[in-house]
Design a protein around this motif. Structure first.
Motif: not given
Length: 172
Positions: A57, A59, A70-72, A86-88, A90, A109
């Motif tokens: 992750e 930031w 973001m995360s993977r 995976w992830e965006y 905010r 989202e």
């Protein structure tokens, strides 16, 4: 019910499920962009490593009233890595409230409103979402955080802790 797992949920095979009931105080409207600096401890790169598994992750620093992340999640074996999720992410002001917005693996989202925000803890909630309904980050030290995803069903809170260590940015 459609479950929209966050990439952190993919770590479930390695983590335990805990049950607790925790009341959360609602932060007032308007508690937003000026408070995002309290989350500067979350900026940087984090990971959870385990045999056959890696969660990363990342930031960006708070700037302009936002933090972008973001995360993977990778499944790993001796010959290759495979992306499992995976992830965006905010964190920004939305309608006068600091809001964590997650867009996991190409899904729509989902916003989570800040309910607790300090120099060591951030909790975001969306009681209308199936799972998770709460996402939290707790600073344990300068090099470790505990992420937690949870939801309340039938009066019981079920969740998953995701311990992460600070990592080198820019590579696996």
């Amino acid at each position: 019910m459609t479950i929209r797992p966050l990439s952190l949920l993919l770590a479930s095979a390695l983590l335990h499920v805990a049950t607790t009931n925790v009341a959360r105080a609602q932060l007032p409207a308007g508690y937003a962009a000026s408070e995002i600096g309290k989350l500067s401890w979350l900026a940087g790169c984090w990971e959870q490593r385990a045999p056959g598994h890696l969660v990363q992750e990342h930031w960006m620093d708070p700037a302009g009233g936002t933090m972008i992340g973001m995360s993977r999640t990778l499944a790993r074996d001796a010959t290759r890595d495979a992306t499992r999720g995976w992830e965006y992410l905010r964190i920004a002001a939305r309608e006068g409230r600091l809001t964590y917005t997650a867009a996991p693996s190409g899904q729509a989202e989902t916003p989570f409103l800040a309910t607790v925000l300090s120099d060591t803890l951030a909790v975001f909630e969306n009681p209308e979402h199936d799972f998770p309904q709460r996402i939290s980050y707790r600073k344990l030290s300068s090099d470790s955080v505990m992420a937690r995803i949870s939801a309340t069903r039938g009066g019981k809170t079920q969740g998953m802790d995701i311990p992460m260590s600070r990592s080198r940015c820019g590579g696996v």
